[in-house]
Design an enzyme around this catalytic site. Structure first.
Site, PDB file in Angstrom:
ATOM      1  N   ARG A  65      44.802  25.078 -37.249  1.00 12.11           N
ATOM      2  CA  ARG A  65      44.307  24.989 -35.869  1.00 12.11           C
ATOM      3  C   ARG A  65      43.793  23.595 -35.541  1.00 12.11           C
ATOM      4  O   ARG A  65      43.833  23.179 -34.389  1.00 12.11           O
ATOM      5  CB  ARG A  65      43.134  25.960 -35.664  1.00 12.11           C
ATOM      6  CG  ARG A  65      43.507  27.391 -35.822  1.00 12.11           C
ATOM      7  CD  ARG A  65      42.299  28.254 -35.633  1.00 12.11           C
ATOM      8  NE  ARG A  65      41.948  28.215 -34.218  1.00 12.11           N
ATOM      9  CZ  ARG A  65      41.366  29.203 -33.582  1.00 12.11           C
ATOM     10  NH1 ARG A  65      41.019  30.287 -34.220  1.00 12.11           N
ATOM     11  NH2 ARG A  65      41.109  29.107 -32.311  1.00 12.11           N
ATOM     12  N   ILE A  84      23.120  25.517 -34.176  1.00 15.90           N
ATOM     13  CA  ILE A  84      24.021  25.718 -33.023  1.00 15.90           C
ATOM     14  C   ILE A  84      24.680  27.113 -33.056  1.00 15.90           C
ATOM     15  O   ILE A  84      24.661  27.830 -32.069  1.00 15.90           O
ATOM     16  CB  ILE A  84      25.130  24.638 -32.975  1.00 15.90           C
ATOM     17  CG1 ILE A  84      24.557  23.230 -33.187  1.00 15.90           C
ATOM     18  CG2 ILE A  84      25.936  24.739 -31.676  1.00 15.90           C
ATOM     19  CD1 ILE A  84      23.877  22.592 -32.039  1.00 15.90           C
ATOM     20  N   ASP A 103      30.197  21.036 -36.637  1.00 15.25           N
ATOM     21  CA  ASP A 103      31.566  21.115 -37.174  1.00 15.25           C
ATOM     22  C   ASP A 103      31.714  20.379 -38.506  1.00 15.25           C
ATOM     23  O   ASP A 103      32.781  20.411 -39.119  1.00 15.25           O
ATOM     24  CB  ASP A 103      32.579  20.549 -36.158  1.00 15.25           C
ATOM     25  CG  ASP A 103      32.835  21.528 -35.018  1.00 15.25           C
ATOM     26  OD1 ASP A 103      32.275  22.629 -35.038  1.00 15.25           O
ATOM     27  OD2 ASP A 103      33.603  21.174 -34.103  1.00 15.25           O
ATOM     28  N   ARG A 117      28.878  32.825 -29.183  1.00 13.01           N
ATOM     29  CA  ARG A 117      29.624  31.981 -28.247  1.00 13.01           C
ATOM     30  C   ARG A 117      29.724  32.517 -26.809  1.00 13.01           C
ATOM     31  O   ARG A 117      30.818  32.764 -26.292  1.00 13.01           O
ATOM     32  CB  ARG A 117      31.015  31.675 -28.820  1.00 13.01           C
ATOM     33  CG  ARG A 117      30.938  31.164 -30.235  1.00 13.01           C
ATOM     34  CD  ARG A 117      32.246  30.667 -30.770  1.00 13.01           C
ATOM     35  NE  ARG A 117      32.465  29.274 -30.455  1.00 13.01           N
ATOM     36  CZ  ARG A 117      33.495  28.553 -30.912  1.00 13.01           C
ATOM     37  NH1 ARG A 117      34.393  29.113 -31.671  1.00 13.01           N
ATOM     38  NH2 ARG A 117      33.633  27.291 -30.597  1.00 13.01           N
ATOM     39  N   PRO A 118      28.597  32.703 -26.135  1.00 11.33           N
ATOM     40  CA  PRO A 118      28.637  33.180 -24.748  1.00 11.33           C
ATOM     41  C   PRO A 118      29.176  32.110 -23.796  1.00 11.33           C
ATOM     42  O   PRO A 118      29.273  30.934 -24.175  1.00 11.33           O
ATOM     43  CB  PRO A 118      27.170  33.467 -24.438  1.00 11.33           C
ATOM     44  CG  PRO A 118      26.400  32.606 -25.365  1.00 11.33           C
ATOM     45  CD  PRO A 118      27.236  32.432 -26.595  1.00 11.33           C
ATOM     46  N   ILE A 119      29.516  32.512 -22.553  1.00 10.82           N
ATOM     47  CA  ILE A 119      29.993  31.523 -21.575  1.00 10.82           C
ATOM     48  C   ILE A 119      29.160  31.568 -20.291  1.00 10.82           C
ATOM     49  O   ILE A 119      29.608  31.174 -19.229  1.00 10.82           O
ATOM     50  CB  ILE A 119      31.493  31.704 -21.245  1.00 10.82           C
ATOM     51  CG1 ILE A 119      31.780  33.142 -20.823  1.00 10.82           C
ATOM     52  CG2 ILE A 119      32.388  31.299 -22.401  1.00 10.82           C
ATOM     53  CD1 ILE A 119      33.104  33.270 -20.087  1.00 10.82           C
ATOM     54  N   CYS A 134      37.170  30.466 -33.411  1.00 15.54           N
ATOM     55  CA  CYS A 134      36.672  30.866 -34.724  1.00 15.54           C
ATOM     56  C   CYS A 134      35.422  31.730 -34.572  1.00 15.54           C
ATOM     57  O   CYS A 134      34.602  31.501 -33.676  1.00 15.54           O
ATOM     58  CB  CYS A 134      36.328  29.618 -35.549  1.00 15.54           C
ATOM     59  SG  CYS A 134      37.777  28.757 -36.191  1.00 15.54           S
ATOM     60  N   LYS A 150      40.981  16.750 -31.524  1.00 14.07           N
ATOM     61  CA  LYS A 150      41.374  18.064 -30.980  1.00 14.07           C
ATOM     62  C   LYS A 150      40.461  18.485 -29.826  1.00 14.07           C
ATOM     63  O   LYS A 150      40.935  18.913 -28.785  1.00 14.07           O
ATOM     64  CB  LYS A 150      41.314  19.117 -32.091  1.00 14.07           C
ATOM     65  CG  LYS A 150      41.398  20.530 -31.589  1.00 14.07           C
ATOM     66  CD  LYS A 150      41.273  21.548 -32.689  1.00 14.07           C
ATOM     67  CE  LYS A 150      39.856  21.972 -33.022  1.00 14.07           C
ATOM     68  NZ  LYS A 150      39.245  22.988 -32.159  1.00 14.07           N
ATOM     69  N   ASN A 151      39.155  18.325 -30.017  1.00 16.11           N
ATOM     70  CA  ASN A 151      38.229  18.843 -29.016  1.00 16.11           C
ATOM     71  C   ASN A 151      38.144  17.969 -27.762  1.00 16.11           C
ATOM     72  O   ASN A 151      37.527  18.362 -26.770  1.00 16.11           O
ATOM     73  CB  ASN A 151      36.841  19.048 -29.624  1.00 16.11           C
ATOM     74  CG  ASN A 151      36.822  20.258 -30.545  1.00 16.11           C
ATOM     75  OD1 ASN A 151      37.784  21.035 -30.578  1.00 16.11           O
ATOM     76  ND2 ASN A 151      35.754  20.415 -31.311  1.00 16.11           N
TER      77      ASN A 151
HETATM   78  C1  UD1 Z   1      32.689  23.128 -28.925  1.00 11.67           C
HETATM   79  C2  UD1 Z   1      33.738  22.862 -29.981  1.00 11.67           C
HETATM   80  C3  UD1 Z   1      33.270  23.359 -31.339  1.00 11.67           C
HETATM   81  C4  UD1 Z   1      31.891  22.801 -31.671  1.00 11.67           C
HETATM   82  C5  UD1 Z   1      30.905  23.040 -30.534  1.00 11.67           C
HETATM   83  C6  UD1 Z   1      29.567  22.361 -30.760  1.00 11.67           C
HETATM   84  C7  UD1 Z   1      35.818  22.955 -28.733  1.00 11.67           C
HETATM   85  C8  UD1 Z   1      37.081  23.678 -28.455  1.00 11.67           C
HETATM   86  N1  UD1 Z   1      34.962  23.533 -29.591  1.00 11.67           N
HETATM   87  O1  UD1 Z   1      32.562  24.542 -28.839  1.00 11.67           O
HETATM   88  O2  UD1 Z   1      34.228  22.935 -32.303  1.00 11.67           O
HETATM   89  O3  UD1 Z   1      31.432  23.466 -32.828  1.00 11.67           O
HETATM   90  O4  UD1 Z   1      31.451  22.526 -29.305  1.00 11.67           O
HETATM   91  O5  UD1 Z   1      29.735  20.989 -30.938  1.00 11.67           O
HETATM   92  O6  UD1 Z   1      35.571  21.873 -28.239  1.00 11.67           O
HETATM   93  N2  UD1 Z   1      26.204  28.436 -25.364  1.00 11.67           N
HETATM   94  C9  UD1 Z   1      25.581  29.337 -24.529  1.00 11.67           C
HETATM   95  N3  UD1 Z   1      26.146  29.582 -23.318  1.00 11.67           N
HETATM   96  C10 UD1 Z   1      27.301  28.984 -22.896  1.00 11.67           C
HETATM   97  C11 UD1 Z   1      27.920  28.063 -23.762  1.00 11.67           C
HETATM   98  C12 UD1 Z   1      27.343  27.804 -24.978  1.00 11.67           C
HETATM   99  O7  UD1 Z   1      24.537  29.903 -24.866  1.00 11.67           O
HETATM  100  O8  UD1 Z   1      27.757  29.247 -21.776  1.00 11.67           O
HETATM  101  C13 UD1 Z   1      25.601  28.122 -26.680  1.00 11.67           C
HETATM  102  C14 UD1 Z   1      26.488  28.511 -27.848  1.00 11.67           C
HETATM  103  O9  UD1 Z   1      26.303  29.843 -28.237  1.00 11.67           O
HETATM  104  C15 UD1 Z   1      26.039  27.532 -28.917  1.00 11.67           C
HETATM  105  C16 UD1 Z   1      25.687  26.278 -28.114  1.00 11.67           C
HETATM  106  O10 UD1 Z   1      25.480  26.712 -26.781  1.00 11.67           O
HETATM  107  O11 UD1 Z   1      24.891  27.994 -29.556  1.00 11.67           O
HETATM  108  C17 UD1 Z   1      26.721  25.196 -28.146  1.00 11.67           C
HETATM  109  O12 UD1 Z   1      27.985  25.710 -27.772  1.00 11.67           O
HETATM  110  P1  UD1 Z   1      29.099  24.808 -27.065  1.00 11.67           P
HETATM  111  O13 UD1 Z   1      28.679  23.384 -27.139  1.00 11.67           O
HETATM  112  O14 UD1 Z   1      29.398  25.383 -25.737  1.00 11.67           O
HETATM  113  O15 UD1 Z   1      30.326  25.023 -28.012  1.00 11.67           O
HETATM  114  P2  UD1 Z   1      31.846  25.210 -27.604  1.00 11.67           P
HETATM  115  O16 UD1 Z   1      32.134  24.418 -26.367  1.00 11.67           O
HETATM  116  O17 UD1 Z   1      32.179  26.666 -27.643  1.00 11.67           O
END
Ligand code: UD1
Length: 431
Positions: free
Chosen positions: A398, A328, A306, A123-125, A118, A22-23
């Site tokens: 999902r 994480i 996960d 989960r910031p971006i 979820c 999926k991912n």
């Molecule tokens: C993806 C997966 C999710 C998995 C995660 C970690 C998808 C759709 N989801 O989520 O199933 O649990 O990888 O393997 O593929 N972070 C920041 N700033 C950012 C982005 C992330 O601080 O801009 C932090 C997050 O809060 C978290 C860590 O980085 O603590 C890892 O997050 P990330 O690898 O980005 O997870 P997702 O891509 O959301």
């Protein structure tokens, strides 16, 4: 309201075939709109998040031809780049943000609803935005949407402050159609990051280093047609591995890449499971007492977050005291209250769960707090004495295709039910 009812206590035995990841599929599908040609994508999992994304892609004009349950042909030829990517469904999935990288790369503009997903942590971006801005884009958040625009994207050096799967992939997509060379350091190394890089390369991108912590991208002008098959789902495979251990069963898990499962295998072996590997399958057997161990989630190749809940429900049945540390996401222990209803002895202190093993779970009514924890509670039910009813199983849809049917084939006594009558009928069924 759909629920799973489970009569537990039987070891799961037999073979199960794993679907596409999926991912990996989510960013691959989003990236497919970056060509005006056609991408034929195979081994796509038929799960809810994928279907929501495909619907959103159609909404902005992408041609999405579902040639088979697991195959789709996509073209981004007729996309209207001025159309916003937003509806009530797209706001519920995390992967909507991949359309920012894809559309920004191709059209130098994108407006996409802020991502959902979820509730496992904040989960910031910020790292995605940092990358887009470094490439020359202006990024704003207006009315719950992310708007990214650029006159042109120019290759640059980006150092990621946190290792993020989503940000690595998103920046990689946008940079693939930028001018010049982009270097991204401290990137995620997950198998799905490598899969997306391979997919982009098969469309004509020039990406090197995916799978290491530095990715180099030489931008190209445009992408071509391609055919691609998604890698097998590491987490679906891992989930069935823990199901074999928790139920003291014997499962051969087919269509996997054993290397991607090494962190999971290592911990299950410490618990006393027997694991044998072949080219594209692993067999997991467990009988008798399970041993306690320590787990800490980390970016790949560390233990995947996960898989944390599925591992914890197995450790709760092991002899002695185990610890599970979540590094994480801060909100990934919401299943503990549910599991306690089944007799588990778990204490959570900040980001660490201390688990004292019990001999058996007792069936109970529980509800899935998120996708992976939902799957874990189903496994707990299969290992329990008596009946377990799992509600809120929309979360499980999902990310797991035919989860109940696959478990039934392994001998699991599980059924999808829609009301109390169906639950009663299941309970009175003679076995
Ligand atoms: C993806 C997966 C999710 C998995 C995660 C970690 C998808 C759709 N989801 O989520 O199933 O649990 O990888 O393997 O593929 N972070 C920041 N700033 C950012 C982005 C992330 O601080 O801009 C932090 C997050 O809060 C978290 C860590 O980085 O603590 C890892 O997050 P990330 O690898 O980005 O997870 P997702 O891509 O959301």
């Amino acid at each position: 309201m759909e629920q799973y009812i489970i009569r537990g206590g039987k070891p799961l035995m037999g073979e199960v075939v794993i679907g596409g990841a999926k991912n990996a599929a989510l960013p691959v599908l989003a990236a497919a709109v970056m060509t005006d040609g056609e991408c034929r994508i195979d081994n796509m999992p038929d799960v809810r998040d994928i279907n929501v994304l495909l619907q959103a892609m159609k909404g902005i004009g992408a041609t999405v031809d579902r040639t088979d349950k697991h195959e789709v042909v996509i073209s981004g030829r007729n996309i209207n780049p001025d159309e916003d990517v937003d509806n009530e469904y797209i706001r519920k999935i995390r992967a909507s943000y991949y359309l920012i990288g894809a559309l920004l790369g191709k059209y130098k503009k994108a407006t996409v609803a802020l991502p959902g997903g979820c509730d496992i942590g904040s989960r910031p971006i910020d790292q995605h935005i940092k990358g887009f801005e470094a490439l020359g884009a202006k990024v704003e958040i207006i009315n719950g949407r992310i708007q990214a625009t650029a006159d042109e994207l120019i290759g640059c050096n980006i150092y990621m402050d946190v290792v993020s799967v989503g940000a690595t992939i998103n920046i990689m997509m946008a940079a693939s159609l930028a001018k010049g060379v982009t270097t991204i350091e401290n990137v995620a190394r997950e198998p799905h990051v490598v899969d997306v890089a391979n997919f982009l390369n098969s469309m004509g991108a020039q990406i090197r280093g995916a799978g290491t912590d530095i990715i180099k991208i030489r931008g190209v002008e445009k992408f071509n047609n391609c055919e691609y098959s998604i890698i097998p789902d590491q987490i679906e495979a891992g989930t069935f591995m823990t199901a074999a251990v928790a139920t003291r069963g014997d499962i051969t898990i087919k269509n996997v890449i054993p290397k991607h499962l090494e962190a999971i295998s290592a911990k299950l072996i410490e618990m006393g499971a027997k694991i044998s590997e072949d080219d594209d399958e692993v067999r997991v057997r467990a009988s008798g007492e399970l041993k306690s161990t320590q787990i800490k989630t980390l970016p790949y190749p560390g233990f995947p977050t996960d898989m944390q809940p599925q591992m914890a429900i197995s450790l709760a049945l092991a002899n002695g005291t185990s610890t599970v540390s979540e590094s994480i996401f801060e909100n990934r222990f919401r299943y503990v209250d549910e599991l306690t209803k089944m007799g588990a002895k778990i204490k959570v202190n900040d980001r660490t769960a201390v688990i004292t093993g019990i001999e058996k779970y007792q069936g109970a009514n529980v509800s899935a707090p998120d996708l992976r924890a939902g799957a874990a509670l189903v496994i707990a039910g299969l290992a329990a004495d008596g009946y377990t009813v799992v509600s809120d199983i929309g979360y499980i849809y999902r990310g797991y295709e035919d989860f109940d049917l696959k478990l039934q084939k392994l001998g699991g006594d599980i059924q999808l039910v829609k009301n109390e009558q169906e639950i009663a009928k299941f309970k009175y069924k003679v076995v």
